[in-house]
Design an enzyme around this catalytic site. Structure first.
Site, mmCIF file in Angstrom:
data_model
loop_
_atom_site.group_PDB
_atom_site.id
_atom_site.type_symbol
_atom_site.label_atom_id
_atom_site.label_comp_id
_atom_site.label_asym_id
_atom_site.label_seq_id
_atom_site.Cartn_x
_atom_site.Cartn_y
_atom_site.Cartn_z
ATOM 1 N N ARG A 102 -43.856 -19.739 -15.221
ATOM 2 C CA ARG A 102 -42.859 -20.049 -16.257
ATOM 3 C C ARG A 102 -43.447 -21.186 -17.073
ATOM 4 O O ARG A 102 -43.504 -22.337 -16.606
ATOM 5 C CB ARG A 102 -41.533 -20.442 -15.591
ATOM 6 N N HIS A 129 -40.125 -12.787 -22.284
ATOM 7 C CA HIS A 129 -39.464 -13.007 -20.988
ATOM 8 C C HIS A 129 -39.162 -11.629 -20.376
ATOM 9 O O HIS A 129 -38.000 -11.221 -20.272
ATOM 10 C CB HIS A 129 -38.168 -13.796 -21.205
ATOM 11 N N GLN A 132 -36.442 -10.919 -17.469
ATOM 12 C CA GLN A 132 -35.046 -10.904 -17.885
ATOM 13 C C GLN A 132 -34.642 -9.511 -18.354
ATOM 14 O O GLN A 132 -33.553 -9.032 -18.055
ATOM 15 C CB GLN A 132 -34.814 -11.923 -18.996
ATOM 16 N N ASP A 220 -28.222 -15.414 -26.829
ATOM 17 C CA ASP A 220 -28.875 -16.447 -26.022
ATOM 18 C C ASP A 220 -28.564 -17.787 -26.678
ATOM 19 O O ASP A 220 -28.042 -17.848 -27.797
ATOM 20 C CB ASP A 220 -30.381 -16.185 -25.982
ATOM 21 N N CYS A 260 -28.254 -14.119 -21.258
ATOM 22 C CA CYS A 260 -29.199 -14.365 -20.163
ATOM 23 C C CYS A 260 -28.968 -15.700 -19.457
ATOM 24 O O CYS A 260 -29.595 -15.958 -18.427
ATOM 25 C CB CYS A 260 -30.629 -14.243 -20.667
ATOM 26 N N ARG A 288 -31.059 -10.240 -11.760
ATOM 27 C CA ARG A 288 -32.397 -10.833 -11.781
ATOM 28 C C ARG A 288 -33.023 -10.708 -10.391
ATOM 29 O O ARG A 288 -34.217 -10.406 -10.255
ATOM 30 C CB ARG A 288 -32.322 -12.311 -12.193
#
Length: 301
Positions: A102, A129, A132, A220, A260, A288
């Site tokens: 990450r 990402h 996700q 988001d 998310c 997830r």
């Protein structure tokens, strides 16, 4: 060996395989069935950015599968003191079964993958990402039973998650409409790539146009990690791009609303919608775990 740095690293069939495996793993977990498919395997997790869902889901996922997850804070590694990414990747490849990272810059995960002899997973970069999106597709499939032919509307900042969703929708035969103010559009190269893949992508500044007849509404945060200095400007620029009751009414009657997380109620999404009957955000967050377990199994196999 295969890496997951971008949604485009997967095919339609591979995504479906991961989703079906995730559904099976989710059902087994609900029944309390023990799975030790990754016994004696270790996952290294390199984190430059803070996290709740990514860290917890990967750690719990590895434990569920009988393996071990090792949290590697960037500042605690020698890479934070000048060791090259190439050297770090080669050393970690001797210890681990896979690496998830990450990071701030997408170039970090691409360089890790270049020098690793084990799979590397992009757990978030400034460009994409993909983890996700796998969880999102699992959630949509649970609620809609299929993906092909659905319309997903993204409202707000065309960020890294949006980039991955554009590619993912192209792969799965979903229409995507992105509504954002000028200057907040998704990556032009990503949009072009998705269209070359046969994707139906609309980028507009009109959220009502984008939300019309949508099966899924997605947003988001407006101020992502690293954008804090631009907070006031971003809140002003994106004020008209909130998912609220008016936007929900523009979509289909059975629309689902996704985020998310973390969410800032009253900014990118109203509290009424976030906590309302159309919201599936906490199922999405749970998924997830299941989607990443399936992804880890596929890559480590």
């Amino acid at each position: 060996m295969k890496h997951l740095l971008s949604m485009a690293d997967l095919s339609h069939d591979e995504i479906m395989e991961i989703l079906e495996m995730a559904e099976d793993l989710k059902e087994k977990r609900m029944r309390g069935k023990v799975t030790d498919l990754l016994k004696n395997k270790s996952l290294g997790m390199i984190f430059e950015k803070s996290s709740t869902r990514t860290r917890v889901s990967f750690e719990v996922g590895m434990a569920d599968l009988g393996g071990h997850a090792l949290y590697l804070n960037y500042r605690d590694l020698q890479i934070g003191r000048g060791e090259t990414i190439a050297d770090t990747a080669q050393v970690l490849s001797r210890y681990l079964a896979a690496i998830t990272a990450r990071v701030n810059n997408h170039s970090t995960v691409t360089e890790l993958a270049k020098y690793s002899s084990i799979p590397v997973i992009n757990a978030l970069s400034d460009k994409e990402h993909p983890c996700q999106i796998l969880a999102d597709f699992l959630t949509i499939k649970e609620y809609k039973s299929h993906l092909k032919g659905l319309k997903l509307t993204w409202v707000g900042d065309g960020n890294n998650v949006c980039n991955s969703m554009i590619l993912g929708c192209a792969l799965m035969g979903m229409e995507i409409a992105v509504a954002c103010p000028p200057g907040y559009e998704p990556d032009e190269d990503i949009v072009a790539q998705a269209r070359e893949m046969g994707g139906n992508v609309l980028v507009t500044s009109d959220p009502l146009e984008a939300a019309n007849d949508a099966d899924v509404l997605y947003t988001d945060v407006w101020v992502s990690m690293g954008d804090e200095d631009e907070r006031d400007k971003r809140l002003s620029d994106l004020e008209a791009y909130q998912i609220n009751s008016r936007l929900v009414e523009t979509a289909k009657n059975d629309v689902i609303v996704m985020h998310c997380l973390p969410a800032h109620r009253g900014e990118e999404i109203s509290a009424e919608v976030m906590d309302g009957p159309h919201s599936v955000v906490f199922d999405e967050a749970e998924n997830r775990l299941h989607a990443q377990k399936a992804l880890i199994l596929k890559l480590m196999a």
